[in-house]
Design a protein around this motif. Sequence first.
Motif, PDB file in Angstrom:
ATOM      1  N   ILE A  42       0.888  -1.149   0.000  1.00 45.24           N
ATOM      2  CA  ILE A  42       0.000   0.000   0.000  1.00 45.24           C
ATOM      3  C   ILE A  42       0.935   1.210   0.000  1.00 45.24           C
ATOM      4  O   ILE A  42       1.715   1.377   0.945  1.00 45.24           O
ATOM      5  CB  ILE A  42      -0.907   0.012   1.239  1.00 45.24           C
ATOM      6  N   LEU A  44       0.898   4.326   0.695  1.00 44.93           N
ATOM      7  CA  LEU A  44       0.896   5.242   1.829  1.00 44.93           C
ATOM      8  C   LEU A  44       1.696   4.717   3.011  1.00 44.93           C
ATOM      9  O   LEU A  44       2.407   5.455   3.691  1.00 44.93           O
ATOM     10  CB  LEU A  44      -0.546   5.517   2.273  1.00 44.93           C
ATOM     11  N   SER A  45       1.596   3.419   3.281  1.00 44.89           N
ATOM     12  CA  SER A  45       2.146   2.864   4.519  1.00 44.89           C
ATOM     13  C   SER A  45       3.203   1.795   4.323  1.00 44.89           C
ATOM     14  O   SER A  45       3.862   1.388   5.277  1.00 44.89           O
ATOM     15  CB  SER A  45       1.001   2.250   5.327  1.00 44.89           C
ATOM     16  N   LEU A 145     -10.435  -0.536   5.873  1.00 49.77           N
ATOM     17  CA  LEU A 145     -10.673   0.375   4.753  1.00 49.77           C
ATOM     18  C   LEU A 145     -12.151   0.719   4.661  1.00 49.77           C
ATOM     19  O   LEU A 145     -12.994  -0.176   4.576  1.00 49.77           O
ATOM     20  CB  LEU A 145     -10.207  -0.276   3.443  1.00 49.77           C
ATOM     21  N   LYS A 162     -11.838  11.371   6.616  1.00 48.27           N
ATOM     22  CA  LYS A 162     -10.548  11.932   7.021  1.00 48.27           C
ATOM     23  C   LYS A 162     -10.500  12.120   8.545  1.00 48.27           C
ATOM     24  O   LYS A 162      -9.460  11.849   9.175  1.00 48.27           O
ATOM     25  CB  LYS A 162     -10.307  13.256   6.300  1.00 48.27           C
ATOM     26  N   LYS A 165     -10.136   8.668  10.162  1.00 46.61           N
ATOM     27  CA  LYS A 165      -8.776   8.144  10.024  1.00 46.61           C
ATOM     28  C   LYS A 165      -7.858   8.777  11.067  1.00 46.61           C
ATOM     29  O   LYS A 165      -7.045   8.091  11.690  1.00 46.61           O
ATOM     30  CB  LYS A 165      -8.261   8.406   8.611  1.00 46.61           C
ATOM     31  N   TYR A 172      -7.583   3.162   6.599  1.00 51.25           N
ATOM     32  CA  TYR A 172      -7.469   3.785   5.287  1.00 51.25           C
ATOM     33  C   TYR A 172      -8.868   4.191   4.804  1.00 51.25           C
ATOM     34  O   TYR A 172      -9.866   3.643   5.238  1.00 51.25           O
ATOM     35  CB  TYR A 172      -6.873   2.810   4.255  1.00 51.25           C
ATOM     36  N   GLY A 174     -11.119   5.314   1.020  1.00 56.49           N
ATOM     37  CA  GLY A 174     -11.018   5.242  -0.429  1.00 56.49           C
ATOM     38  C   GLY A 174     -12.310   5.592  -1.130  1.00 56.49           C
ATOM     39  O   GLY A 174     -13.317   5.939  -0.505  1.00 56.49           O
ATOM     40  N   LYS A 194      -6.678  12.991  -2.559  1.00 55.02           N
ATOM     41  CA  LYS A 194      -5.611  12.033  -2.231  1.00 55.02           C
ATOM     42  C   LYS A 194      -6.099  10.859  -1.367  1.00 55.02           C
ATOM     43  O   LYS A 194      -5.590  10.612  -0.270  1.00 55.02           O
ATOM     44  CB  LYS A 194      -4.462  12.747  -1.509  1.00 55.02           C
ATOM     45  N   ASP A 196      -6.477   7.058   0.044  1.00 50.41           N
ATOM     46  CA  ASP A 196      -5.484   5.989   0.202  1.00 50.41           C
ATOM     47  C   ASP A 196      -5.698   4.887  -0.827  1.00 50.41           C
ATOM     48  O   ASP A 196      -4.742   4.262  -1.286  1.00 50.41           O
ATOM     49  CB  ASP A 196      -5.575   5.382   1.602  1.00 50.41           C
ATOM     50  N   ASN A 221       0.305   7.923  -5.836  1.00 48.15           N
ATOM     51  CA  ASN A 221       0.620   6.846  -4.888  1.00 48.15           C
ATOM     52  C   ASN A 221      -0.629   6.267  -4.224  1.00 48.15           C
ATOM     53  O   ASN A 221      -0.706   6.126  -3.005  1.00 48.15           O
ATOM     54  CB  ASN A 221       1.591   7.349  -3.811  1.00 48.15           C
ATOM     55  N   THR A 222      -1.613   5.937  -5.060  1.00 45.10           N
ATOM     56  CA  THR A 222      -2.880   5.401  -4.579  1.00 45.10           C
ATOM     57  C   THR A 222      -2.882   3.879  -4.676  1.00 45.10           C
ATOM     58  O   THR A 222      -2.472   3.320  -5.702  1.00 45.10           O
ATOM     59  CB  THR A 222      -4.046   5.965  -5.421  1.00 45.10           C
TER      60      THR A 222
END
Length: 310
Positions: A42, A44-45, A145, A162, A165, A172, A174, A194, A196, A221-222
């Motif tokens: 993933i 992001l992480s 998610l 958001k 999270k 995450y 989406g 943006k 995740d 970076n998704t």
Amino acid sequence: MMNNNFNRREVLKLSGLAGLAMALSPVLSAFNFKDTMLQRKIPLSNQLLPVVGLGTWQTFDVGNSNADRKRLTQVLLEMKKLGGKVIDSSPMYGSSERVVGDLTSTNNFNKDFFYATKVWTSGKEAGINQMNSSFKLMKRKQMDLMQIHNLVDWRVHVKTLKDWKEQGKIKYWGITHYTDASHYRLENVIKAEKPDFVQFNYSIRSRHAEKSLFETIRKNNTAVLINRPYESGSLFRHVKGKALPEWVKEYDINSWGQFFLKFIVSNELVTCVIPGTSKPHHAIDNMMAGYGKMPDEKTREKMYNFIKNI
């Protein structure tokens, strides 16, 4: 000698899947696979996810049927044994969230999966209430998610997701859709917010996402979940009665299901594909697509042309 060109019905046609390890042996021996399923990060992480998961639309909407729940428990067990993690659901999918929650909690493997579901309503409070209901139904204290289903009222739900999270209620967030016409909308939301994850349709005959969506994903970076990998079953109807080409054996492809899934997961921007099934032998066949040699770009085009010319 066992024929390795299985179709979906022939792969592991077992008597109740009894003696599974023994029955799996000749099938798995056809694969040149490593000890674990292929995993992708993933972005992001850098958390790793296996590339084949499970969708629950229609297949897990079985209510309280004991026979269906027993079969779906076996689906989850086979998925777990072969390294799959992602289970994707939605309030839109009838009783699916409740069935997922019941089966994973009563079978003591609720910590073995990556749980994804969606918000599918309009309005802030309605969204919050629906998502809280999903937590209860799926028996989760934290959801891995949470996605905005088909971009319904996404501007409102983005703010909630958001916040959740930041609070640690979800890991995450989406956005999702399932049509080619939605891809440009998905791109715009990716650029602006943006997320995740993004979930969308992509398959060997439905490659619209390659026009610009994948490039937007790369730049932002998704992480990517792919739905409708079999085009609602039409791909299997398209190849009915046709033999797999001999050259796919080099890529450890032993069924049409694996052929279609390997085309998808060999795209390095795909994090995980989520085919739905309610049948244990199909779940095994799907998971096997995450093992062995993956097609390169030249081979992917060869696969596409083969299907196009059938």
